[in-house]
Design a protein around this motif. Structure first.
Motif, PDB file in Angstrom:
ATOM      1  N   ILE A 111       0.780  -1.131  -0.058  1.00  0.00           N
ATOM      2  CA  ILE A 111       0.074  -0.016   0.098  1.00  0.00           C
ATOM      3  C   ILE A 111       0.772   1.327   0.046  1.00  0.00           C
ATOM      4  CG2 ILE A 111      -1.340   1.565   1.317  1.00  0.00           C
ATOM      5  CD1 ILE A 111      -3.009  -0.540   0.064  1.00  0.00           C
ATOM      6  N   ILE A 112       1.850   1.273   0.942  1.00  0.00           N
ATOM      7  CA  ILE A 112       2.624   2.434   0.912  1.00  0.00           C
ATOM      8  C   ILE A 112       3.553   2.595  -0.285  1.00  0.00           C
ATOM      9  CG2 ILE A 112       4.907   3.233   1.935  1.00  0.00           C
ATOM     10  CD1 ILE A 112       4.047   1.932   4.600  1.00  0.00           C
ATOM     11  N   PHE A 113       3.997   1.638  -1.027  1.00  0.00           N
ATOM     12  CA  PHE A 113       4.913   1.712  -2.283  1.00  0.00           C
ATOM     13  C   PHE A 113       3.651   2.241  -3.468  1.00  0.00           C
ATOM     14  CE2 PHE A 113       8.221  -0.094  -0.392  1.00  0.00           C
ATOM     15  CZ  PHE A 113       9.469   0.339  -1.325  1.00  0.00           C
ATOM     16  N   PHE A 114       2.603   1.830  -3.407  1.00  0.00           N
ATOM     17  CA  PHE A 114       1.539   2.239  -4.221  1.00  0.00           C
ATOM     18  C   PHE A 114       1.194   3.701  -4.020  1.00  0.00           C
ATOM     19  CE2 PHE A 114       0.914  -1.997  -5.903  1.00  0.00           C
ATOM     20  CZ  PHE A 114       0.731  -1.741  -7.321  1.00  0.00           C
ATOM     21  N   GLY A 115       1.328   4.161  -2.681  1.00  0.00           N
ATOM     22  CA  GLY A 115       0.885   5.629  -2.471  1.00  0.00           C
ATOM     23  C   GLY A 115       2.039   6.484  -3.240  1.00  0.00           C
ATOM     24  N   ILE A 116       3.270   5.874  -2.946  1.00  0.00           N
ATOM     25  CA  ILE A 116       4.487   6.799  -3.657  1.00  0.00           C
ATOM     26  C   ILE A 116       4.352   6.553  -5.122  1.00  0.00           C
ATOM     27  CG2 ILE A 116       6.939   6.837  -3.900  1.00  0.00           C
ATOM     28  CD1 ILE A 116       7.277   5.377  -1.028  1.00  0.00           C
ATOM     29  N   TYR A 117       4.017   5.579  -5.876  1.00  0.00           N
ATOM     30  CA  TYR A 117       3.763   5.388  -7.262  1.00  0.00           C
ATOM     31  C   TYR A 117       2.601   6.175  -7.418  1.00  0.00           C
ATOM     32  CZ  TYR A 117       1.681   2.964 -11.493  1.00  0.00           C
ATOM     33  OH  TYR A 117       1.442   2.797 -12.894  1.00  0.00           O
ATOM     34  N   ALA A 148      -8.004  -0.201 -11.614  1.00  0.00           N
ATOM     35  CA  ALA A 148      -7.683  -1.518 -11.753  1.00  0.00           C
ATOM     36  C   ALA A 148      -6.682  -1.676 -10.501  1.00  0.00           C
ATOM     37  CB  ALA A 148      -7.024  -1.839 -13.178  1.00  0.00           C
ATOM     38  N   VAL A 149      -5.883  -0.718 -10.275  1.00  0.00           N
ATOM     39  CA  VAL A 149      -4.839  -0.980  -9.110  1.00  0.00           C
ATOM     40  C   VAL A 149      -5.658  -1.137  -7.848  1.00  0.00           C
ATOM     41  CG1 VAL A 149      -3.109  -0.018  -8.029  1.00  0.00           C
ATOM     42  CG2 VAL A 149      -2.875  -0.095 -10.229  1.00  0.00           C
ATOM     43  N   ALA A 150      -6.631   0.130  -7.596  1.00  0.00           N
ATOM     44  CA  ALA A 150      -7.352   0.010  -6.348  1.00  0.00           C
ATOM     45  C   ALA A 150      -8.144  -1.440  -6.230  1.00  0.00           C
ATOM     46  CB  ALA A 150      -8.331   1.004  -6.456  1.00  0.00           C
ATOM     47  N   HIS A 151      -8.709  -1.950  -7.438  1.00  0.00           N
ATOM     48  CA  HIS A 151      -9.785  -2.959  -7.287  1.00  0.00           C
ATOM     49  C   HIS A 151      -8.561  -4.162  -6.957  1.00  0.00           C
ATOM     50  CE1 HIS A 151     -12.731  -5.762  -7.799  1.00  0.00           C
ATOM     51  NE2 HIS A 151     -12.280  -6.433  -8.643  1.00  0.00           N
ATOM     52  N   ASP A 152      -7.447  -4.298  -7.427  1.00  0.00           N
ATOM     53  CA  ASP A 152      -6.673  -5.561  -7.262  1.00  0.00           C
ATOM     54  C   ASP A 152      -6.088  -5.492  -5.607  1.00  0.00           C
ATOM     55  OD1 ASP A 152      -4.907  -7.814  -8.446  1.00  0.00           O
ATOM     56  OD2 ASP A 152      -3.417  -6.541  -7.747  1.00  0.00           O
ATOM     57  N   LEU A 153      -5.878  -4.355  -5.312  1.00  0.00           N
ATOM     58  CA  LEU A 153      -5.512  -4.118  -3.891  1.00  0.00           C
ATOM     59  C   LEU A 153      -6.596  -4.561  -2.817  1.00  0.00           C
ATOM     60  CD1 LEU A 153      -3.427  -1.004  -3.804  1.00  0.00           C
ATOM     61  CD2 LEU A 153      -2.781  -3.377  -3.549  1.00  0.00           C
ATOM     62  N   TYR A 208      -1.072  -6.892 -14.611  1.00  0.00           N
ATOM     63  CA  TYR A 208      -2.302  -7.058 -13.649  1.00  0.00           C
ATOM     64  C   TYR A 208      -3.507  -6.468 -14.341  1.00  0.00           C
ATOM     65  CZ  TYR A 208       1.408  -7.934 -10.192  1.00  0.00           C
ATOM     66  OH  TYR A 208       2.591  -8.519  -9.575  1.00  0.00           O
ATOM     67  N   GLU A 209      -3.334  -5.784 -15.421  1.00  0.00           N
ATOM     68  CA  GLU A 209      -4.396  -5.023 -16.113  1.00  0.00           C
ATOM     69  C   GLU A 209      -4.828  -6.002 -17.439  1.00  0.00           C
ATOM     70  OE1 GLU A 209      -5.374  -1.005 -16.377  1.00  0.00           O
ATOM     71  OE2 GLU A 209      -3.385  -0.354 -15.218  1.00  0.00           O
ATOM     72  N   LEU A 210      -3.765  -6.533 -17.933  1.00  0.00           N
ATOM     73  CA  LEU A 210      -4.164  -7.318 -19.069  1.00  0.00           C
ATOM     74  C   LEU A 210      -4.984  -8.589 -18.625  1.00  0.00           C
ATOM     75  CD1 LEU A 210      -3.446  -7.301 -22.188  1.00  0.00           C
ATOM     76  CD2 LEU A 210      -1.743  -8.786 -21.795  1.00  0.00           C
ATOM     77  N   PRO A 211      -6.082  -8.686 -18.943  1.00  0.00           N
ATOM     78  CA  PRO A 211      -7.149  -9.729 -18.577  1.00  0.00           C
ATOM     79  C   PRO A 211      -6.436 -11.205 -18.819  1.00  0.00           C
ATOM     80  CG  PRO A 211      -8.445  -8.129 -19.591  1.00  0.00           C
ATOM     81  CD  PRO A 211      -6.802  -7.912 -19.936  1.00  0.00           C
ATOM     82  N   PRO A 212      -6.435 -12.430 -17.839  1.00  0.00           N
ATOM     83  CA  PRO A 212      -6.042 -13.569 -17.910  1.00  0.00           C
ATOM     84  C   PRO A 212      -7.297 -14.286 -18.981  1.00  0.00           C
ATOM     85  CG  PRO A 212      -6.365 -12.941 -15.584  1.00  0.00           C
ATOM     86  CD  PRO A 212      -6.837 -11.970 -16.439  1.00  0.00           C
ATOM     87  N   ASP A 213      -6.669 -15.109 -19.906  1.00  0.00           N
ATOM     88  CA  ASP A 213      -7.389 -15.830 -20.927  1.00  0.00           C
ATOM     89  C   ASP A 213      -8.964 -16.284 -20.340  1.00  0.00           C
ATOM     90  OD1 ASP A 213      -5.181 -15.741 -22.415  1.00  0.00           O
ATOM     91  OD2 ASP A 213      -4.475 -17.686 -22.155  1.00  0.00           O
ATOM     92  N   ASP A 214      -9.091 -16.700 -19.146  1.00  0.00           N
ATOM     93  CA  ASP A 214     -10.210 -17.188 -18.690  1.00  0.00           C
ATOM     94  C   ASP A 214     -11.290 -16.124 -18.205  1.00  0.00           C
ATOM     95  OD1 ASP A 214      -8.728 -16.774 -16.457  1.00  0.00           O
ATOM     96  OD2 ASP A 214      -9.504 -18.229 -15.218  1.00  0.00           O
ATOM     97  N   GLU A 215     -10.375 -14.923 -17.866  1.00  0.00           N
ATOM     98  CA  GLU A 215     -11.322 -13.632 -17.738  1.00  0.00           C
ATOM     99  C   GLU A 215     -11.505 -12.682 -18.707  1.00  0.00           C
ATOM    100  OE1 GLU A 215      -9.950 -12.253 -13.986  1.00  0.00           O
ATOM    101  OE2 GLU A 215     -10.304 -14.228 -12.838  1.00  0.00           O
ATOM    102  N   ALA A 216     -10.789 -12.813 -19.695  1.00  0.00           N
ATOM    103  CA  ALA A 216     -10.830 -11.594 -20.781  1.00  0.00           C
ATOM    104  C   ALA A 216     -12.147 -11.730 -21.526  1.00  0.00           C
ATOM    105  CB  ALA A 216      -9.582 -11.891 -21.696  1.00  0.00           C
ATOM    106  N   HIS A 217     -12.623 -10.728 -21.964  1.00  0.00           N
ATOM    107  CA  HIS A 217     -13.925 -10.565 -23.088  1.00  0.00           C
ATOM    108  C   HIS A 217     -12.845  -9.955 -24.369  1.00  0.00           C
ATOM    109  CE1 HIS A 217     -17.157  -9.066 -25.149  1.00  0.00           C
ATOM    110  NE2 HIS A 217     -17.924 -10.341 -24.457  1.00  0.00           N
ATOM    111  N   TYR A 218     -12.637 -10.881 -25.263  1.00  0.00           N
ATOM    112  CA  TYR A 218     -11.310 -10.187 -26.340  1.00  0.00           C
ATOM    113  C   TYR A 218     -12.028  -9.212 -27.289  1.00  0.00           C
ATOM    114  CZ  TYR A 218      -7.986 -10.359 -30.095  1.00  0.00           C
ATOM    115  OH  TYR A 218      -7.101  -9.882 -31.049  1.00  0.00           O
TER     116      TYR A 218
END
Length: 241
Positions: A111-117, A148-153, A208-218
């Motif tokens: 969280i701290i590093f993403f705050g700096i990011y 996307a970053v927020a949702h992943d965290l 982390y933002e490029l959707p995995p094959d099983d979750e992607a809607h191409y």
């Protein structure tokens, strides 16, 4: 402070405070949402981040006493990749092994590093005086990247993120926003910051933002890539961004 800078900074702060409220709860709609935003993010990397990194490398040629090659900024970008990848790997390894106090403590580190990011990303955008329609399109891509970053965290530790984490990330945006409108750094330092953040952003987008094959809607992903690229390249052509 320009109106464009104010709107972008305020929008980025709201994104971290309200990100999970705007993401659709329905699984199919959610997959389409992240496929589309992932498409925009990938397009942003290729039509803005990489070309701008090349321009910044040309700028630092003026500092021949410090830079004698033609790839120093790319090396700094690689350092950004290594640092953020290392942090995220340590955190995720701890989470896979256990859900104890150690894993939660390491999540705080993330969280701290993403705050700096967030601070450095916000500073870079605001300090570069991105205005008008350019601010809209670049702000849109970065804003969806923040979602996307927020949702992943949030998915990792929802309680920590909701109670404190999102405010840390929003504070990072606020800090970068204020630095961008109050401090003028040398072109060399700004180029180094941009290169470092570019490396971290490319990692986050592709991993982390490029959707995995099983979750992607191409189809939705393709629409995001093509539409954002077409509009941005057209605007670059007509307005010489």
């Amino acid at each position: 402070m320009t109106l464009d800078a104010f709107i972008m900074g305020f929008s980025f702060i709201l994104i971290h405070l309200l990100a999970n409220e705007v993401i659709p709860s329905d699984r199919i709609k959610r997959l389409k949402w992240f496929s589309f935003s992932g498409g925009l993010a990938v397009s942003y990397v290729f039509v803005y981040v990489l070309p701008t990194l090349h321009k910044e490398q040309i700028i630092v040629k003026e500092y021949r006493d410090y830079f004698t090659m033609e790839s120093e900024l790319y090396f700094i970008g690689l350092i950004g990749v290594l640092i953020f990848y290392g942090i995220q790997k340590v955190v995720r390894k701890a989470q896979l092994n256990d859900k104890t106090h150690k894993a939660r403590t390491l999540f705080w580190l993330q969280i701290i590093f993403f705050g700096i990011y967030n601070m450095l990303v916000a500073y870079t955008i605001i300090s570069h005086d991105v205005l008008g329609i350019q601010a809209v399109f670049y702000g849109l891509a970065v804003g969806l990247h923040f979602v996307a970053v927020a949702h992943d965290l949030w998915r990792e530790y929802a309680d920590i993120y909701n109670h404190v984490g999102r405010y840390v990330l929003a504070t990072g945006i606020l800090a970068g926003w204020l630095l961008g409108v109050t401090i003028d750094l040398s072109p060399l330092i700004e180029s180094i910051i941009f290169a470092f953040i570019s490396g971290a952003m490319i990692l986050n987008v592709l991993k982390y933002e490029l959707p995995p094959d099983d979750e992607a809607h191409y189809l939705t992903f393709t629409i995001g890539v093509v539409s954002y690229t077409a509009v941005t390249m057209s605007l670059k052509f007509f307005f010489q961004w």
